[in-house]
Design an enzyme around this catalytic site. Structure first.
Site, PDB file in Angstrom:
ATOM      1  N   HIS A 137       0.870  -1.183   0.000  1.00 33.67           N
ATOM      2  CA  HIS A 137       0.000   0.000   0.000  1.00 33.67           C
ATOM      3  C   HIS A 137       0.906   1.233   0.000  1.00 33.67           C
ATOM      4  O   HIS A 137       1.987   1.208   0.580  1.00 33.67           O
ATOM      5  CB  HIS A 137      -0.844  -0.048   1.281  1.00 33.67           C
ATOM      6  N   ASP A 214       2.831  -4.587   8.029  1.00 31.08           N
ATOM      7  CA  ASP A 214       1.654  -3.748   7.869  1.00 31.08           C
ATOM      8  C   ASP A 214       0.448  -4.673   7.957  1.00 31.08           C
ATOM      9  O   ASP A 214       0.102  -5.357   6.995  1.00 31.08           O
ATOM     10  CB  ASP A 214       1.718  -3.023   6.527  1.00 31.08           C
ATOM     11  N   GLN A 217      -4.695  -5.018   7.050  1.00 32.06           N
ATOM     12  CA  GLN A 217      -5.724  -5.868   6.449  1.00 32.06           C
ATOM     13  C   GLN A 217      -5.817  -7.236   7.107  1.00 32.06           C
ATOM     14  O   GLN A 217      -6.601  -8.077   6.664  1.00 32.06           O
ATOM     15  CB  GLN A 217      -5.445  -6.040   4.940  1.00 32.06           C
ATOM     16  N   LYS A 240     -10.647   0.134  10.016  1.00 30.30           N
ATOM     17  CA  LYS A 240     -10.903  -1.079   9.244  1.00 30.30           C
ATOM     18  C   LYS A 240     -11.361  -2.233  10.131  1.00 30.30           C
ATOM     19  O   LYS A 240     -11.672  -3.317   9.637  1.00 30.30           O
ATOM     20  CB  LYS A 240      -9.635  -1.501   8.486  1.00 30.30           C
ATOM     21  N   CYS A 381      -4.614   2.479  -3.731  1.00 30.81           N
ATOM     22  CA  CYS A 381      -3.373   2.916  -3.073  1.00 30.81           C
ATOM     23  C   CYS A 381      -2.274   1.877  -3.232  1.00 30.81           C
ATOM     24  O   CYS A 381      -1.426   1.723  -2.350  1.00 30.81           O
ATOM     25  CB  CYS A 381      -3.589   3.227  -1.594  1.00 30.81           C
TER      26      CYS A 381
HETATM   27  C1  LIG Z   1      -2.464  -2.641   3.594  1.00 28.95           C
HETATM   28  C2  LIG Z   1      -2.770  -1.266   4.079  1.00 28.95           C
HETATM   29  N1  LIG Z   1      -1.799  -0.547   4.682  1.00 28.95           N
HETATM   30  C3  LIG Z   1      -2.011   0.685   5.160  1.00 28.95           C
HETATM   31  C4  LIG Z   1      -3.233   1.280   5.032  1.00 28.95           C
HETATM   32  C5  LIG Z   1      -3.372   2.691   5.552  1.00 28.95           C
HETATM   33  O1  LIG Z   1      -4.259   2.764   6.633  1.00 28.95           O
HETATM   34  P1  LIG Z   1      -4.746   4.203   7.076  1.00 28.95           P
HETATM   35  O2  LIG Z   1      -5.426   4.806   5.890  1.00 28.95           O
HETATM   36  O3  LIG Z   1      -5.694   3.975   8.185  1.00 28.95           O
HETATM   37  O4  LIG Z   1      -3.541   4.962   7.482  1.00 28.95           O
HETATM   38  C6  LIG Z   1      -4.289   0.585   4.413  1.00 28.95           C
HETATM   39  C7  LIG Z   1      -5.638   1.148   4.241  1.00 28.95           C
HETATM   40  O5  LIG Z   1      -5.895   2.173   3.644  1.00 28.95           O
HETATM   41  C8  LIG Z   1      -4.039  -0.713   3.928  1.00 28.95           C
HETATM   42  O6  LIG Z   1      -4.998  -1.412   3.309  1.00 28.95           O
END
Ligand SMILES: Cc1ncc(COP(=O)(O)O)c(C=O)c1O
Ligand SMILES: Cc1ncc(COP(=O)(O)O)c(C=O)c1O
Lengths: 423, 145, 423, 145
Positions: A137, A214, A217, A240, A381
């Protein structure tokens, strides 16, 4: 929409906890929400906890010595206990509240090559390497690009196979004595792929590097046991996991959090401030500058309680059923191509796909317009991953505890309609 | 399909039967614009005649129905008008698109392009709708300087 | 508690909007909340807006192309419009949402000496100077100490006079051609002092430096007009202006925001991401990495609406009456010493004091225990200021639109009791 | 004053009439501890006799009533006990203080020090209560090594 799956999860009852799910959209469409990978909906239990705190208990935390301050502090710190228990953290003091997963990832990135720190593991300069994967991401890419820019370090990448798996074939070269940190998704937000942490970790340890996962998910969807996982840092996000917006979490091994320089400076993260220098509070407070997202942390605690009461095993099993159902049903649509694993092996409830000749923007919007089916379209993203597959965008359906197989049927009906509109 | 849909009949019509598509000669300026967030792209040529009359707008590209339909609609509106007239339409269209669904479109100025009003509510789609129009504006500037 | 002040503010009616104010504390104590300088309470209008958004409209912003995504995005961006209007910002695109004032201040600090940026105004190294004041909150001190540590720049300080005013006598030496940025409070969170922005700004402009105002304690309490104020950056925080926790604001001149390197990297702040580099969205999104505090921003918009409907002129006038009343009443308590201005000239509704021979910790706790009077005690995140006055701590009463003179009477009664207990 | 008050009679009593206050000779170790967050400070001396018997605990310092009363209470509890016994009390006291108001205090071990239970709910005050006790533990370690 009366599906009760055979895995001990009463979806009908669960759906009643989420007021938004019974909302009608303009034009009498029901809401069919298949975008939880983007952000999950909130149960009454979370909404009410936040409302009640603001209406009857709110005060600033840590610093106040009155009843409201004590009640807020107690609730805020209890939320930390809940999150620590929810993810199996060895210590509650290893749970740092941030505003989202992105801040958590940046917090770790800013610890490297920072003259305010002196631990050699966080030194970074030309010749040092940072290892990511092509399926990351943007929130797990851009912080490292910025770090590389600041320090002159080099970014290196795990490739992704055609099946959407982490390509481990070159791992021994990729992770080596120059590697300072490996930062990869626990589960891909596009492919659904769950990455093999143990394999990567073994090589990370050989190389003497650090591992950041990370887990944005994965934590919402499966039982978590960070102690067993064995990584050095894990980042995830509240919104999430049926929690509020404005709150995220960084878990880090206590010893590493102690060795890292502070990130944001300000009230609450200090021990004492003089004009020429300051000393810092121990973690987690060292990384929580200023008034934290108090009510949001408390709401996240309520979210963890909610998920625990449903049972994370049951949530995972339910999503597995939905994913199997969806892969089968989508597989029958002509000219639909799934991007990511098409079997259930090490994958979560996120299914991305393309429809030949129809742009995902149009797919998503027609699904919404005509059927109230909310999916996500675009690169989610994760543009480098889409570049790798040679496509500008995909349509993504992502499932959660409140989804049903009849909602997947609606998606399939919608896709047939899309094909008709653009025929 | 419901009333607020961004897929007005007219948009789908333009998408399925694009007007003026294809790159033609002669032209005074050619530009190539890309929307990096979604990968949509367009190549656009403009031919300006005496008195600033737009003699031809020709284009080619790929992207979603909104971006393709917007290019086709632009062709229709621009052909035969003067550069000045079309710039007024481009400005009004831009204002509508960037208004986050809160701007009342001026139908007198926009004509059929009001069909895009529904797009303005989706920030992620606004750039799709604007791609061709921004490219046109750019090409026009280049052709006259 | 039926005081209606003569300035057009119906406190009785306002108090009904804040459910917590009618709460009883354990032991039948009423709640007398004089700690709004620490964090303000929330009106139903804010609480309900947040509840309703989560229950019926929530989706992720910016990226989603379905009804909920559009509704959330619309509400989130409308909140930006509201805040821009509330503070008189020249452009809505100059309003950056952060998690609190501390993040906003750090965001600016991290723009300096950052190899990812190239604008000369943000270059920083040995020889360059950063000017603060002795009355700063830790959140406007520690980020600059960390910056000085990273870059080798020097911190310099405005002294504070015995009356608690900014000492301007040495300003021409203090702010000079080596100064890159001056960062001071618009209003002190301890002294109540409102600093003379125009005078400081004139010198800042002569020196070619930048001016950052920490308006955490002014924006909630007085009409704001950033365009007229003329600073380069202004930071403030939601929870002190009857808004939610988890949301803060950085306003910056558009041209400067464009020139600054990004701070946090991630989703939403990019234009396009490649493996070897990225391009960034224009401000404000460039500085809003990841999922923002969506519901919190929307709640803050509701807070701005609420304050506007009451009228900021009326709020300011009401607080002025309370402050006059409090200064008079506290002045009559033997051995009580006010730290800060004792007249109403350029000061807000924050009154800090010491009681001879009694530690503020004890003052605050007895006030709470015996009378339900919530004040703040300690150094209020302004330890250098307390060191300057040679005291470890003060007791602070801070007033807001919902406070009454009879609450100040209760404070005074409480202080007499404290003196009895510790006699 | 209400039941949950942290200002138990006993605490105020100790604050107003501190037991064993003042620095005395002889001693085996002296330490000086400061709570940087609030400026409270204490100097503490310990004298350990045969069999680890605590023969004297003497101290001086300044701070709020909680920190002063805690020092006085410590003096009472430690005097005449053995080092080992007092360490058990210190540990239980620390556990209570750091329990954020959720730990059931063991009255058998703590004796009068349970009066401090109400303090544990206020993180900002916990350090006040612990100051003298941490200093004592530190001094004890130094005196026996
Ligand atoms: C795999 C992953 N990493 C990071 C994020 C970033 O999370 P946030 O938008 O809450 O900072 C997301 C979701 O947008 C994600 O799906
Ligand atoms: C003057 C001043 N600056 C900065 C802050 C920090 O605000 P926050 O805690 O919301 O980051 C505060 C409040 O705590 C303050 O009073």
């Amino acid at each position: 929409m009366t599906t009760v799956t055979g895995v001990g999860l009463d979806v009908e009852r669960i759906r009643k906890d989420f007021p938004i799910l019974s909302r009608e959209l303009p034009g009498d469409r029901p809401l069919i929400y298949l975008d939880s990978g983007n952000s999950a909906q909130k149960p009454l239990q979370v909404i009410e906890t936040m409302r009640e705190h603001m209406a009857a208990h709110y005060g600033n935390v840590g610093r106040a010595m009155h009843v409201l301050g004590a009640e807020s502090t107690e609730a805020y710190e209890a939320a930390r206990d809940k999150i620590a228990a929810f993810v199996g953290a060895p210590s509650r003091d290893e749970i740092v509240f941030t505003k989202n997963a992105s801040e958590a990832l940046n917090l770790v990135a800013y610890a490297f090559g920072n003259p305010a720190g002196d631990d050699p593991r966080f030194r970074m300069g030309p010749g040092d390497e940072i290892v990511l994967s092509e399926m990351e991401h943007h929130s797990n890419i851009v912080p490292w690009q910025l770090l590389a820019r600041r320090t002159g370090a080099t970014l290196r990448w795990f490739p992704v196979t055609d099946e959407g798996r982490l390509d481990l074939s070159g791992i021994d070269d990729l992770i080596n004595e120059r590697t300072k940190i490996v930062s990869i998704a626990h589960q891909s937000n596009v492919l659904g792929t769950v990455n093999p942490v143990a394999t990567v970790l073994a090589r990370v340890r050989q190389a003497g590097a650090l591992l950041l996962l990370d887990a944005s998910q994965s934590v919402p969807h499966r039982p978590a046991d960070f102690a067993a996982l064995g990584a050095d840092f894990v980042a995830f996000t509240g919104h999430k996991m049926v929690g509020p917006s404005g709150i995220g979490v960084l878990w880090g091994r206590g010893e590493l959090l102690a060795a890292m320089p502070p990130f944001l400076g300000g009230g609450e993260m200090i021990e004492a401030v003089w004009m020429d220098h300051s000393t810092y509070a121990p973690a987690p407070h060292k990384f929580e500058a200023g008034t934290p997202p108090i009510v949001e942390a408390i709401g996240l605690g309520a979210a963890a309680d909610y998920l625990t009461s449903v049972g994370m095993e049951a949530v995972a099993a339910h999503e597995r059923e939905l994913t199997a159902y969806a892969l089968r049903a989508l597989g029958e649509i002509p000219s639909l191509r799934v991007i990511g694993p098409t079997d259930l092996e090490a994958r979560g409830g996120t299914v991305s796909f393309t429809l030949a000749g129809i742009h995902p923007h149009d797919v998503g919007q027609i699904l919404d317009d005509a059927f109230g089916v909310a999916v996500r379209v675009g690169h989610h993203c994760a543009r480098p991953l889409h570049l790798r597959f040679g496509i500008p965008a995909t349509t993504r359906a992502s499932f959660y505890l409140y989804n049903t197989t009849s909602e997947i049927d609606a998606l399939v009906r919608g896709l047939h309609h899309v094909q008709k509109v653009f025929a | 399909m419901i009333a607020e849909s961004m897929y007005q009949e007219l948009i789908l019509e333009h998408y399925k039967h694009p007007q003026g598509r294809g790159l033609r000669e002669p032209y005074d300026a050619e530009v190539h614009h890309v929307n990096p967030t979604c990968g949509d792209e367009i190549t656009m040529r403009v031919r300006v005649g005496d008195g600033g009359k737009i003699e031809d707008v020709s284009y080619d590209g790929q992207g979603c129905s909104i971006s393709q339909a917007a290019a086709s609609m632009l062709y229709e509106l621009a052909s035969g008008s003067t550069a000045g007239e079309t710039l007024a339409v481009v400005d009004e269209f831009t204002r509508l698109m960037q208004g986050r669904g809160k701007v009342e479109p001026d139908e007198d100025v926009l004509g059929d392009a009001v069909a895009f009003a529904g797009v303005a509510k989706f920030p992620a789609r606004v750039k799709c709708a604007l791609l061709a129009w921004m490219a046109y504006k750019d090409a026009l500037v280049r052709s006259t300087t």
